[in-house]
Design a protein around this motif. Structure first.
Motif, PDB file in Angstrom:
ATOM      1  N   UNK A 143       0.813  -1.203   0.000  1.00 43.10           N
ATOM      2  CA  UNK A 143       0.000   0.000   0.000  1.00 43.10           C
ATOM      3  C   UNK A 143       0.854   1.264   0.000  1.00 43.10           C
ATOM      4  N   UNK A 144       0.559   2.147  -0.922  1.00 35.91           N
ATOM      5  CA  UNK A 144       1.214   3.438  -0.970  1.00 35.91           C
ATOM      6  C   UNK A 144       2.677   3.397  -1.393  1.00 35.91           C
ATOM      7  N   UNK A 145       3.160   2.273  -1.875  1.00 37.46           N
ATOM      8  CA  UNK A 145       4.563   2.157  -2.272  1.00 37.46           C
ATOM      9  C   UNK A 145       4.653   2.000  -3.773  1.00 37.46           C
ATOM     10  N   UNK A 146       5.795   2.358  -4.254  1.00 33.88           N
ATOM     11  CA  UNK A 146       6.077   2.041  -5.646  1.00 33.88           C
ATOM     12  C   UNK A 146       6.295   0.535  -5.730  1.00 33.88           C
ATOM     13  N   UNK A 147       6.283   0.032  -6.918  1.00 39.57           N
ATOM     14  CA  UNK A 147       6.561  -1.375  -7.180  1.00 39.57           C
ATOM     15  C   UNK A 147       7.967  -1.372  -7.759  1.00 39.57           C
ATOM     16  N   UNK A 148       8.995  -1.479  -6.901  1.00 37.38           N
ATOM     17  CA  UNK A 148      10.373  -1.287  -7.380  1.00 37.38           C
ATOM     18  C   UNK A 148      10.803  -2.354  -8.381  1.00 37.38           C
ATOM     19  N   UNK A 149      11.907  -2.072  -9.059  1.00 38.48           N
ATOM     20  CA  UNK A 149      12.453  -3.031 -10.003  1.00 38.48           C
ATOM     21  C   UNK A 149      12.791  -4.326  -9.277  1.00 38.48           C
ATOM     22  N   UNK A 150      12.565  -5.442  -9.943  1.00 34.48           N
ATOM     23  CA  UNK A 150      12.788  -6.811  -9.456  1.00 34.48           C
ATOM     24  C   UNK A 150      11.807  -7.227  -8.365  1.00 34.48           C
ATOM     25  N   UNK A 151      10.795  -6.405  -8.092  1.00 40.62           N
ATOM     26  CA  UNK A 151       9.757  -6.787  -7.124  1.00 40.62           C
ATOM     27  C   UNK A 151       8.749  -7.706  -7.810  1.00 40.62           C
ATOM     28  N   UNK A 152       8.053  -8.505  -7.001  1.00 35.03           N
ATOM     29  CA  UNK A 152       6.976  -9.321  -7.553  1.00 35.03           C
ATOM     30  C   UNK A 152       5.823  -9.428  -6.577  1.00 35.03           C
ATOM     31  N   UNK A 153       4.648  -9.662  -7.160  1.00 35.41           N
ATOM     32  CA  UNK A 153       3.450  -9.948  -6.379  1.00 35.41           C
ATOM     33  C   UNK A 153       2.977 -11.347  -6.762  1.00 35.41           C
ATOM     34  N   UNK A 154       2.302 -11.995  -5.820  1.00 36.85           N
ATOM     35  CA  UNK A 154       1.709 -13.304  -6.068  1.00 36.85           C
ATOM     36  C   UNK A 154       0.228 -13.173  -5.781  1.00 36.85           C
TER      37      UNK A 154
END
Length: 185
Positions: A148-159
């Motif tokens: 929440x409220x964060x960028x989705x930085x490089x090399x990040x992932x969601x499942x």
């Protein structure tokens, strides 16, 4: 159904199958002169991509299919992440992922053959983050606070997980079950 995405001819599991979708943003890229599509990974990206692969392996995520943007930075991210996985999934390099809006990514995922229970998509922001937020009708555990409220930085992932065939994937049907980013405090 796209021949590039379909696994062709195999029988599909029952529609009530729980599916996983992993959305991986490419690792940190350089900004050299030239085409955005041909930007290579930066030194930090070459370190973070294998770390993302190791984290996926630690979570026990075994993708049946990887859909990777044709951009150089996504291809390099995948090339460095995949050796960390216990098994290499079938990989399709898909030009429609490059610069795709969330709706276009959903359309692409709706074409996936139901033979695939887990799909890993390697793409770009803002599409990857927006797709995570649009699909996640609910969030499990502390993941809401982390994303929440964060960028989705490089090399990040969601499942994300949802129940049903890939053609039923639409806004709000999934649960965010995990989120990881390199360099988290």
């Amino acid at each position: 159904m796209s021949a590039a995405v379909s696994s062709g001819g195999m029988s599909a599991p029952a529609p009530a199958t729980t599916r996983k979708l992993v959305l991986l943003r490419h690792a940190k890229a350089d900004w050299p002169e030239g085409s955005d599509h041909e930007r290579p990974l930066a030194e930090r990206g070459r370190k973070d991509a294998p770390a993302a692969g190791r984290r996926l392996a630690d979570l026990g995520i075994a993708a049946d299919l990887a859909l990777c943007s044709t951009a150089l930075r996504t291809r390099e991210t995948w090339k460095l992440a995949v050796p960390e996985l216990p098994e290499r999934p079938r990989t399709v390099y898909e030009e429609r992922i490059y610069e795709a809006a969330p709706g276009a990514l959903i359309e692409l995922l709706n074409e996936v053959d139901d033979e695939a229970a887990t799909v890993l998509l390697i793409g770009h922001n803002p599409g990857v983050q927006a797709l995570t937020e649009i699909l996640a009708g609910s969030v499990a555990g502390e993941r809401a606070a982390r994303l929440s409220g964060r960028d989705f930085p490089t090399a990040a992932f969601s499942v994300l997980e949802f129940t049903g065939p890939w053609k039923s994937l639409e806004p709000g049907v999934a649960t965010l079950t995990d989120y990881w980013a390199p360099h988290e405090v």
